[in-house]
Design an enzyme around this catalytic site. Structure first.
Site, PDB file in Angstrom:
ATOM      1  N   ASN A  15       0.806  -1.227   0.000  1.00  0.00           N
ATOM      2  CA  ASN A  15       0.000   0.000   0.000  1.00  0.00           C
ATOM      3  C   ASN A  15       0.834   1.270   0.000  1.00  0.00           C
ATOM      4  O   ASN A  15       0.341   2.333  -0.373  1.00  0.00           O
ATOM      5  CB  ASN A  15      -0.960  -0.004   1.194  1.00  0.00           C
ATOM      6  CG  ASN A  15      -2.124  -0.937   0.952  1.00  0.00           C
ATOM      7  OD1 ASN A  15      -2.999  -0.642   0.151  1.00  0.00           O
ATOM      8  ND2 ASN A  15      -2.121  -2.090   1.618  1.00  0.00           N
ATOM      9  N   TYR A 110      -7.288 -19.801   6.574  1.00  0.00           N
ATOM     10  CA  TYR A 110      -8.394 -18.833   6.467  1.00  0.00           C
ATOM     11  C   TYR A 110      -9.678 -19.562   6.055  1.00  0.00           C
ATOM     12  O   TYR A 110      -9.661 -20.381   5.127  1.00  0.00           O
ATOM     13  CB  TYR A 110      -8.060 -17.772   5.406  1.00  0.00           C
ATOM     14  CG  TYR A 110      -7.723 -16.395   5.954  1.00  0.00           C
ATOM     15  CD1 TYR A 110      -6.911 -16.246   7.085  1.00  0.00           C
ATOM     16  CD2 TYR A 110      -8.197 -15.239   5.335  1.00  0.00           C
ATOM     17  CE1 TYR A 110      -6.596 -14.983   7.579  1.00  0.00           C
ATOM     18  CE2 TYR A 110      -7.880 -13.970   5.816  1.00  0.00           C
ATOM     19  CZ  TYR A 110      -7.086 -13.853   6.944  1.00  0.00           C
ATOM     20  OH  TYR A 110      -6.766 -12.609   7.422  1.00  0.00           O
ATOM     21  N   ASP A 119      -0.122 -10.642  -0.583  1.00  0.00           N
ATOM     22  CA  ASP A 119       1.250 -10.392  -0.100  1.00  0.00           C
ATOM     23  C   ASP A 119       1.532 -11.214   1.155  1.00  0.00           C
ATOM     24  O   ASP A 119       2.610 -11.794   1.311  1.00  0.00           O
ATOM     25  CB  ASP A 119       1.486  -8.888   0.162  1.00  0.00           C
ATOM     26  CG  ASP A 119       0.543  -8.279   1.195  1.00  0.00           C
ATOM     27  OD1 ASP A 119      -0.531  -8.863   1.491  1.00  0.00           O
ATOM     28  OD2 ASP A 119       0.876  -7.204   1.730  1.00  0.00           O
TER      29      ASP A 119
HETATM   30  N1  LIG Z   1      11.525   5.803   2.611  1.00  0.00           N
HETATM   31  C1  LIG Z   1      10.326   5.408   3.043  1.00  0.00           C
HETATM   32  N2  LIG Z   1       9.245   5.554   2.251  1.00  0.00           N
HETATM   33  C2  LIG Z   1       8.032   5.142   2.656  1.00  0.00           C
HETATM   34  N3  LIG Z   1       7.791   4.572   3.851  1.00  0.00           N
HETATM   35  C3  LIG Z   1       8.827   4.411   4.681  1.00  0.00           C
HETATM   36  C4  LIG Z   1      10.139   4.804   4.317  1.00  0.00           C
HETATM   37  N4  LIG Z   1      10.962   4.483   5.341  1.00  0.00           N
HETATM   38  C5  LIG Z   1      10.202   3.939   6.281  1.00  0.00           C
HETATM   39  N5  LIG Z   1       8.909   3.904   5.923  1.00  0.00           N
HETATM   40  C6  LIG Z   1       7.824   3.323   6.735  1.00  0.00           C
HETATM   41  O1  LIG Z   1       7.530   2.072   6.138  1.00  0.00           O
HETATM   42  C7  LIG Z   1       6.121   1.919   5.918  1.00  0.00           C
HETATM   43  C8  LIG Z   1       5.915   1.227   4.604  1.00  0.00           C
HETATM   44  O2  LIG Z   1       6.626   0.016   4.626  1.00  0.00           O
HETATM   45  P1  LIG Z   1       6.532  -1.011   3.425  1.00  0.00           P
HETATM   46  O3  LIG Z   1       7.161  -2.261   3.924  1.00  0.00           O
HETATM   47  O4  LIG Z   1       7.049  -0.427   2.179  1.00  0.00           O
HETATM   48  O5  LIG Z   1       4.942  -1.151   3.349  1.00  0.00           O
HETATM   49  P2  LIG Z   1       3.939  -1.707   2.251  1.00  0.00           P
HETATM   50  O6  LIG Z   1       4.367  -3.121   1.968  1.00  0.00           O
HETATM   51  O7  LIG Z   1       2.632  -1.613   2.954  1.00  0.00           O
HETATM   52  O8  LIG Z   1       4.003  -0.837   1.034  1.00  0.00           O
HETATM   53  C9  LIG Z   1       5.553   3.327   5.949  1.00  0.00           C
HETATM   54  O9  LIG Z   1       4.265   3.300   6.497  1.00  0.00           O
HETATM   55  C10 LIG Z   1       6.512   4.085   6.829  1.00  0.00           C
HETATM   56  O10 LIG Z   1       6.113   3.971   8.174  1.00  0.00           O
HETATM   57  C1  LIG Z   2      -3.193  -6.491   5.574  1.00  0.00           C
HETATM   58  C2  LIG Z   2      -2.766  -5.729   4.335  1.00  0.00           C
HETATM   59  C3  LIG Z   2      -3.486  -4.390   4.291  1.00  0.00           C
HETATM   60  C4  LIG Z   2      -1.244  -5.484   4.452  1.00  0.00           C
HETATM   61  O1  LIG Z   2      -0.847  -4.635   3.408  1.00  0.00           O
HETATM   62  P1  LIG Z   2       0.549  -3.833   3.436  1.00  0.00           P
HETATM   63  O2  LIG Z   2       0.703  -3.231   4.781  1.00  0.00           O
HETATM   64  O3  LIG Z   2       1.610  -4.885   3.168  1.00  0.00           O
HETATM   65  O4  LIG Z   2       0.477  -2.850   2.324  1.00  0.00           O
HETATM   66  C5  LIG Z   2      -3.031  -6.566   3.035  1.00  0.00           C
HETATM   67  O5  LIG Z   2      -2.402  -7.793   3.135  1.00  0.00           O
HETATM   68  C6  LIG Z   2      -4.506  -6.769   2.799  1.00  0.00           C
HETATM   69  O6  LIG Z   2      -5.180  -5.921   2.267  1.00  0.00           O
HETATM   70  N1  LIG Z   2      -5.033  -7.940   3.226  1.00  0.00           N
HETATM   71  C7  LIG Z   2      -6.414  -8.330   3.022  1.00  0.00           C
HETATM   72  C8  LIG Z   2      -7.045  -8.803   4.303  1.00  0.00           C
HETATM   73  C9  LIG Z   2      -6.371  -9.994   4.957  1.00  0.00           C
HETATM   74  O7  LIG Z   2      -5.199 -10.306   4.705  1.00  0.00           O
HETATM   75  O8  LIG Z   2      -7.060 -10.666   5.756  1.00  0.00           O
END
Ligand SMILES: Nc1ncnc2c1ncn2[C@@H]1O[C@H](COP(=O)(O)OP(=O)(O)O)[C@@H](O)[C@H]1O
Ligand SMILES: CC(C)(COP(=O)(O)O)[C@@H](O)C(=O)NCCC(=O)O
Length: 284
Positions: A15, A110, A119
């Site tokens: 996200n 699930y 993911d």
């Molecule tokens: N450079 C960066 N850009 C964006 N998010 C970052 C960064 N460094 C740390 N973060 C933190 O990491 C989170 C996103 O982690 P990430 O593992 O990329 O998430 P996702 O898989 O949900 O995209 C953000 O919510 C923020 O708290």
């Molecule tokens: C829980 C999550 C929002 C995590 O997303 P992320 O933080 O990796 O972007 C994603 O895996 C999602 O939308 N899951 C659907 C609901 C579930 O896993 O039960």
């Protein structure tokens, strides 16, 4: 597409950010040689329009693209647009994976398997390799946009928790109150037990909510599996909570009679699961 080996691009679209791993030549499962280390890179969603330019650094174009996407169909369409622009005349296969009741050796607990984020599902496949190697339950805490706390035991994803990630917790306090400021995140700090300022109170409160949830789940895993799990962590926000997480888990482990607790980094577990799947796919 000729199977056996291919130039493969793996994608984990979260996200907040999109994570990529590019294998110039990936061989099918069962091949003698281990895959060469991929080139990894991360783009924010706003940076996706630079994906085609980014892929130009490679001597080959991908013929197989496999990904997970929990950031909506628009993200998938924007990635596709970039891949089309990069690959031009060269055909490529693209597969966005969804959760299933079973994938390779891994079963999904699930009740409605479709609900599980793809993911998380592929990350569980990546985690299952460690569970098998260690012969112990394995937990994965992903500190991403959301924080997820998931467990694999005996080749089954047992289920797990979803809570707002650190930034989402902070954002909701800022937007839902009149007086609370945004947090300045800092790595390597132990938030104080008795905060004496608003900034410290927010930092301690959010960190406690995150590590408290992990501890609660660690205790459940211990009780359910009758074994201490090996704990992996991942995600962009992990560094902000790691010192407190490590301290609290080590303290609890000792209270339960364990010398230490294994708390290990896991660089992009969903990409690790996608690699396993891609190797299996190439072997079909
Ligand atoms: N450079 C960066 N850009 C964006 N998010 C970052 C960064 N460094 C740390 N973060 C933190 O990491 C989170 C996103 O982690 P990430 O593992 O990329 O998430 P996702 O898989 O949900 O995209 C953000 O919510 C923020 O708290
Ligand atoms: C829980 C999550 C929002 C995590 O997303 P992320 O933080 O990796 O972007 C994603 O895996 C999602 O939308 N899951 C659907 C609901 C579930 O896993 O039960």
């Amino acid at each position: 597409m000729a199977k056996g080996s291919a130039a493969v691009l793996l994608i984990d679209a979260g996200n907040t950010r999109v994570k990529f791993a590019y294998y110039e030549r990936l061989s099918a499962a069962g091949a003698e040689e281990a895959p060469a280390a991929p080139v990894r890179f991360i783009l924010t969603h706003a940076e996706i329009e630079g994906l085609a330019a980014k892929l130009k650094q490679f001597a080959t174009k991908p013929s197989l693209v496999i990904g997970v996407n929990v950031s909506g169909p628009l993200s998938a369409a924007r990635i596709r647009e970039q891949l089309d622009a990069h690959c031009g005349e060269q055909a490529y296969e693209i597969h966005w994976l969804a959760s299933e009741p079973q994938l390779l050796h891994l079963r999904n607990a699930y009740a409605e398997y479709q609900q599980l984020g793809s993911d998380r599902w592929l990350a569980m496949l990546g985690l299952s390799v460690h569970e098998a190697a260690q012969k112990r339950p394995a937990m994965l805490i992903s500190f991403g946009t959301a924080t997820t706390i998931d467990t694999v035991f005996q080749d089954q994803f047992l289920g797990g928790l979803i809570l707002p990630g650190l930034q989402l917790m902070s954002d909701s306090l800022v937007s839902g109150t009149a007086q609370l400021p945004a947090i300045q995140w800092a790595t390597s700090s132990y938030p104080p037990a008795f905060p004496s300022s608003t900034a410290e109170a927010l930092l301690s409160g959010i960190t406690a909510a995150q590590v408290g949830a992990v501890l609660r789940q660690w205790l459940h895993v211990l009780k359910h599996c009758q074994q201490a799990p090996v704990v992996f962590y991942a995600g962009g926000a992990a560094d902000y909570v790691l010192p407190e997480l490590s301290r609290l888990l080590a303290e609890q482990a000792q209270l339960h009679g364990f010398d230490t607790i294994e708390l290990l980094p896991f660089e992009d577990p969903a990409l690790a699961g996608l690699l396993l799947y891609a190797q299996y796919y190439l072997a079909q």
